[in-house]
Design an enzyme around this catalytic site. Structure first.
Site, PDB file in Angstrom:
ATOM      1  N   ASP A   1       1.157   5.004  -0.278  1.00 13.00           N
ATOM      2  CA  ASP A   1       0.474   6.299  -0.216  1.00 13.00           C
ATOM      3  C   ASP A   1       1.156   7.317  -1.109  1.00 13.00           C
ATOM      4  O   ASP A   1       2.368   7.502  -1.041  1.00 13.00           O
ATOM      5  CB  ASP A   1       0.477   6.824   1.218  1.00 13.00           C
ATOM      6  CG  ASP A   1      -0.425   6.022   2.110  1.00 13.00           C
ATOM      7  OD1 ASP A   1      -1.607   5.877   1.769  1.00 13.00           O
ATOM      8  OD2 ASP A   1       0.047   5.521   3.154  1.00 13.00           O
TER       9      ASP A   1
ATOM     10  N   ASP B   1      -7.715   1.558   2.124  1.00  7.66           N
ATOM     11  CA  ASP B   1      -7.360   2.444   3.239  1.00  7.66           C
ATOM     12  C   ASP B   1      -8.264   3.652   3.480  1.00  7.66           C
ATOM     13  O   ASP B   1      -8.289   4.177   4.588  1.00  7.66           O
ATOM     14  CB  ASP B   1      -5.904   2.917   3.088  1.00  7.66           C
ATOM     15  CG  ASP B   1      -5.339   3.517   4.365  1.00  7.66           C
ATOM     16  OD1 ASP B   1      -5.838   3.142   5.449  1.00  7.66           O
ATOM     17  OD2 ASP B   1      -4.427   4.350   4.294  1.00  7.66           O
TER      18      ASP B   1
ATOM     19  N   HIS C   1      -5.928   9.763  -0.527  1.00 10.45           N
ATOM     20  CA  HIS C   1      -6.642   9.783   0.753  1.00 10.45           C
ATOM     21  C   HIS C   1      -5.857  10.399   1.912  1.00 10.45           C
ATOM     22  O   HIS C   1      -6.351  10.385   3.043  1.00 10.45           O
ATOM     23  CB  HIS C   1      -7.159   8.383   1.109  1.00 10.45           C
ATOM     24  CG  HIS C   1      -6.099   7.324   1.154  1.00 10.45           C
ATOM     25  ND1 HIS C   1      -5.757   6.573   0.064  1.00 10.45           N
ATOM     26  CD2 HIS C   1      -5.320   6.896   2.152  1.00 10.45           C
ATOM     27  CE1 HIS C   1      -4.807   5.717   0.403  1.00 10.45           C
ATOM     28  NE2 HIS C   1      -4.513   5.898   1.668  1.00 10.45           N
TER      29      HIS C   1
ATOM     30  N   HIS D   1       0.855  -1.196   0.000  1.00  6.44           N
ATOM     31  CA  HIS D   1       0.000   0.000   0.000  1.00  6.44           C
ATOM     32  C   HIS D   1       0.887   1.240   0.000  1.00  6.44           C
ATOM     33  O   HIS D   1       1.498   1.567   1.009  1.00  6.44           O
ATOM     34  CB  HIS D   1      -0.921  -0.012   1.221  1.00  6.44           C
ATOM     35  CG  HIS D   1      -1.761   1.227   1.313  1.00  6.44           C
ATOM     36  ND1 HIS D   1      -2.721   1.533   0.374  1.00  6.44           N
ATOM     37  CD2 HIS D   1      -1.763   2.256   2.196  1.00  6.44           C
ATOM     38  CE1 HIS D   1      -3.283   2.687   0.692  1.00  6.44           C
ATOM     39  NE2 HIS D   1      -2.715   3.155   1.785  1.00  6.44           N
TER      40      HIS D   1
HETATM   41 ZN   LIG Z   1      -3.079   4.957   2.781  1.00  2.00          ZN
END
Ligand SMILES: [Zn+2]
Length: 1021
Positions: free
Chosen positions: A75, A197, A446, A73
């Site tokens: 970001d 997420d 996000h 994941h």
């Molecule tokens: Zn995230």
């Protein structure tokens, strides 16, 4: 991202799984009755079956299949900036470099053909891809073709769902999916949306995913109470019916909640960021643990399967920025698979490398009837006193900058489409919408527009937006010169919100170009800072128009400053050019009228135009009454500002209010019970200036002809108590006597409306633990309350959190300043300092537009006004005279790219360049079913696209899915059975450019081959 922070040990999924019972029969579900089976076979007939699953691994029909999904994941900015994460240049914060993750994963996949991996964030992948050799690219293409590297989601980022506008979501998904389609074709096309997420999930997001052609959605975060109920009811997987207007199954999306957020089961994490023991299968080694690992995997699989309906479960083997040393993960997973599958005594469990799409494919083959969900997954709480409703409002200035940039990007893209290649290369240099398009895509992440990144990362997001504006400004200059036939010294004033604009303040003579991105003509009050004096303003036909200079009182941060006002009329999808000249006379045209003398308690202070009257209590200075003069409606409305004391932990919980979490200490207190007021009344504007405190003021404004009341608030720097590290959160609240029965309404990403009920959730019995924060919902563009007859609507200019905590009341959070970190991973308090990080605290200015209507007529008002807010006109100035764009070209002061206006129910969502001969066009019906009974704006509408545009001729039209990566007619999605009965399958209508019909809330997307009118000489409509 934000997390159940490692530091705090809040890893709900793991601890719940570990606490669950350990045994369960793994019997295969009972076979289907023969007739139902036959029916389902029919539904699965060729044509109804989507492609993309051919490369999936084989499962074992009589065993529990454990799908191991290797993933990272990544970001797109959070604790580090996008570039820092990609290169690992700031490694004292988070020891990760996405470039190494992708290098490492590709090597590890090549080492063993059974291994699989999914990748998600195109912002990172494209950057890595462009740095690879052709040989590596060919290898990666092969891995994708074989299904060993699979893309999930495939957007530029994994966007936030609470604070994003649907237009920007569609744009960012289009950008990422287009790269995949161009690079890998159908092999790279994601089948599954992967929003593991985001901190709560909007219904509109699911609707958009369905319209993009996704077969399913998986996510990790939902309210802890909701999750418990879903686990018990076996409703972790269901069909989300994500639109109240679109006919099923158009917005139906199969949705799965992951068992363990997106982490691996406890003790099964083999990354340098985890520290779990590797699998040791050397029986001679004192470290041998293979039997234990196998037992643990079987136990975890059994626990998981108790909450799911099929003989398949998914284990997410990865987490934030993992797989930098992919060999660590894969080596241990290889062993785990071999050891578990070799269980001679028949464990009944089969473990396999898989992907979310391949897992989904197995669920589909199970032929079950799934439950249906119609509401959304907001708000999200991960503990009793931890509602993630603060980020709805966090970083309000960044949220506004993002929304304003959406507006500017649409203007830029439209002009790029309208002016043709001349927009990109012209007299002002190279212009391009792509940098702002990419920056806006990044902002949807996000942790970006959500306001949950560290401060230096938020600064970098703003830097990316600013860098994107530059090439768009060049593009606008090129395009406006071409379309107007005149090269001028164009200037942009990006600081009109603080009344700064050197060209209008310095020049004696200048032109104002107003570009209108809507499909309908508008009248717009232009407001420009000037120096004192009087001005003559002429419209495009040379006729002088009323104007005035108003001096705004000094209750403001900048002190008194004169502004020139005039009303401009601008055609659809086009511009008008007004000229302004300073008059020699030293006195202004109009003096502001002196404040109306008032006798205390005998009269109300009022401002009024022909549609609206607003009254203020002369003693308190507060708004107390609103009247819709057209509909003869009067409603007492008291509006004022309040603040919540941020909780710094109490006996119920140590949870504090922070960037993610809103946790007030008690009820809101008024900033002040009264405001000092000043009245400005001129023919062109009426304003009540309210000063509540040194850090809180507001201008309530009415222009002639306006059907809403405008409240321009200025809040900050918020005073805080350093001694206790206690912050404050500021709301604007409207109180009315409306009997609203605990109900209020908020938009979902700016599109459809959802009903909210205080202390209530539609799908479970809520145990309300935070009476304020637990009733907050995201507001992207509007919130309203109604008693069924009268509706009070407030439109916002950015995303904010909002609620109705008492009947007849409505509030929006405008600003927050917090001195403690809320322990969800960001690691610093949300205490924006303001100017260059050195200021005494950030101050923020914004607008709320208030509409009072009969309930049945309200949608026409708020839909059309919200459209004008999101796509406001762009004002460009030009100082000095122009020169002809090309020899013989006569200058043009007014232009429309449409031959006829669009009907009010149709919104031009996208008009953008796709390639050198193709435009991307999206048309949207902007009313919901049954929303407007008065003017019938909820009826289907049919358009003839052939001669709609005057700037170009459409030579060929193709219809696509929403993200423009698949032809609509060829696209197929998996169809799911629900327990509410079958839905009729209808093929998309054949495309007839003469008659394109839009039904309520429908968006239709086209790729149009065009020929531009070479000289751009077309007549305004
Ligand atoms: Zn995230």
């Amino acid at each position: 991202m934000g997390k159940g922070a490692w530091a705090s040990g809040v890893r709900a999924g793991c601890s719940q799984a570990a606490a669950g019972p350990g045994t369960r029969s793994l019997a295969v579900k009972p076979p289907l009755p023969p007739r139902l089976f036959f029916l389902l076979l029919l539904l699965e007939a060729p044509g109804a079956r989507a492609s993309g699953y051919e490369t999936c691994p084989k499962a074992q029909p009589n065993m529990l299949n454990v799908h191991l999904v290797a993933h990272s994941h990544d970001d797109v900015g959070w604790l580090q900036t996008v570039d820092q994460y990609f290169y690992d240049t700031k490694n004292n914060i988070h020891y990760v470099g996405v470039q190494y993750i992708l290098d490492s994963v590709v090597s590890a996949l090549l080492a063993k053909p059974t291994r699989r991996f999914i990748y998600v964030e195109m912002a990172f992948f494209t950057r890595w891809w462009h740095q690879q050799t052709n040989a590596t690219k060919a290898i990666v293409q092969d891995l994708v073709r074989q299904g060993r590297l699979e893309f999930a989601n495939g957007g530029w980022v994994m966007n936030d769902e609470a604070t994003t506008h649907y237009g920007a979501i569609v744009d960012q998904m289009t950008l990422g999916l287009r790269f995949l389609e161009d690079t890998f074709g159908a092999d790279g096309r994601p089948r599954v949306a992967w929003h593991i997420d985001p901190f709560g999930h909007s219904r509109e997001q699911a609707s958009l995913f369905a319209q993009m052609g996704f077969d399913g959605l998986f996510f990790g975060r939902l309210d802890y109470q909701d999750k418990k109920v879903r686990e018990e009811m076996l409703e972790m997987e269901h069909v989300w019916r994500a639109s109240a207007s679109l006919r099923p199954p158009a917005a139906d999306l199969f949705t799965g909640v992951l068992p363990n957020r997106y982490d691996p089961p406890v003790d099964l994490c083999w990354d340098s960021l985890c520290g779990n023991k590797p699998v040791v299968d050397d029986a001679g080694s004192p470290e041998y643990n293979a039997d234990q690992v196998v037992g643990h995997v079987l136990y975890q699989a059994a626990v998981q399967s108790q909450h799911y309906r099929t003989n398949h479960v998914m284990m997410t083997m990865g987490s934030d920025f993992q797989y930098q040393n992919a060999n660590m993960w894969f080596k241990n997973l290889d062993k785990l698979i071999r050891l578990v599958n070799a269980q001679a005594n028949g464990s009944g469990v089969h473990v396999l490398y898989s992907t979310p799409a391949c897992y989904l494919w197995q669920l589909h083959k199970a032929n079950l009837a799934w439950s249906v969900k119609k509401d959304d997954f907001f708000p999200y709480a991960d503990e009793a006193h931890a509602f993630w409703t603060g980020y709805f409002s966090s970083r309000p200035a960044l949220k506004r900058y993002e929304r304003r940039s959406y507006n500017f990007l649409q203007v830029c893209s439209q002009l790029e489409a309208l002016a043709g290649p001349a927009a990109n290369e012209g007299p002002y240099g190279s212009g391009d919408s792509a940098p702002l398009g990419e920056a806006m895509a990044v902002l949807q992440h996000h942790d970006a527009v959500s306001g949950t990144s560290k401060q230096h990362v938020a600064d970098d997001y703003a830097r990316q937006l600013a860098a994107g504006w530059g090439p768009c400004e060049v593009l606008l200059r090129n395009a406006l010169a071409k379309l107007s036939g005149s090269k001028r010294d164009f200037a942009f004033c990006g600081e009109l919100n603080v009344s700064v604009c050197p060209p209008s303040q310095m020049a004696k003579r200048f032109e104002v170009i107003i570009y209108n991105p809507l499909g309908r003509k508008i009248d717009w009050m232009v407001r420009l800072p000037v120096t004192k004096g009087a001005f003559l303003v002429k419209d495009p036909n040379g006729k002088s128009v009323p104007s005035e200079v108003v001096t705004v009182p000094s209750s403001d941060i900048q002190g008194p400053h004169p502004e020139l006002l005039f009303s401009a009329s601008v055609p659809a999808l086009g511009f008008s050019i007004y000229s302004v000249a300073r008059l020699p006379a030293r006195r202004p045209h109009f003096h502001p009228l002196p404040p109306t003398p008032l006798e205390p308690k005998t009269r109300l202070l009022t401002i009024k135009n022909k549609h609206i009257r607003a009254a203020f209590d002369p003693n308190t200075g507060l708004l107390v009454e609103l009247e819709n003069l057209d509909q003869k409606l009067v409603l007492p409305v008291e509006q004022a500002f309040y603040w919540y004391n941020a909780n710094i932990g109490d006996k119920l919980s140590s949870q504090v209010s922070g960037a993610y979490i809103f946790r007030p200490e008690q009820d809101a207190k008024p900033v002040r019970n009264s405001a000092a007021t000043r009245l400005v009344k001129t023919p062109l504007v009426q304003e009540v200036h309210q000063n509540f405190s040194a850090w809180c003021s507001q201008v309530v404004r009415l222009y002639p002809g306006q059907r809403h009341l405008e409240l321009e608030w200025t809040v900050g720097p918020i005073p805080v108590e350093r001694s206790e590290d206690r912050g404050k959160e500021i709301v604007s609240r409207f109180d009315t006597p409306l009997e609203t029965g605990g109900r209020f309404y908020t938009d979902s990403n700016g599109r459809e409306i959802l009903e909210r009920r205080r202390d209530y959730r539609p799908t479970w019995d809520l145990d309300q633990t935070e009476p304020v924060a637990g009733n907050y919902y995201p507001v992207n563009t509007r919130i309203y309350i109604t008693d069924g007859k009268v509706q009070l609507t407030v439109l916002t200019d950015r995303s904010q959190g909002g609620s109705s905590l008492r009947d007849g009341s409505l509030e929006l959070m405008v600003h927050r300043r917090l001195l403690r970190d809320d322990n969800r991973g960001m690691g610093e308090p949300l205490a924006e300092a303001g100017t260059d990080g050195q200021g005494p605290g950030l101050w923020v200015r914004g607008r709320h537009l208030v509409l009072l209507d009969k309930a049945e007529a309200a949608a026409a008002g708020h839909r059309l006004q919200a459209e004008r807010e999101v796509l406001a006109p762009q004002v460009v100035l030009a100082v000095g005279g122009g020169t002809p764009y090309r020899r013989g070209a006569a200058p043009r002061k007014q232009f429309s790219a449409l031959r006829r206006e669009l009907p009010p129910s149709v919104h031009l969502l996208t008009l953008a360049r796709w390639d050198s001969r193709t435009l991307l066009l999206r048309l949207e019906h902007q009313f919901a079913v049954g929303e407007d009974s008065g003017r019938n704006l909820s009826s289907p509408v049919t358009l003839d696209l052939r001669y709609l545009f005057s700037a170009f001729t459409i030579t060929h039209l193709r219809e696509t899915t929403l993200a423009a990566n698949q032809p609509r007619r060829a696209a197929s999605r998996l169809q799911w059975n629900t327990n509410t009965g079958p839905v009729p399958q209808t093929a998309p209508p054949a495309l007839d450019p003469i008659a394109v019909t839009l039904r309520p809330m429908e968006i239709r997307t086209f790729l149009a081959s065009v020929q531009w009118k070479e000289n751009g000489r077309t007549n305004p409509s």
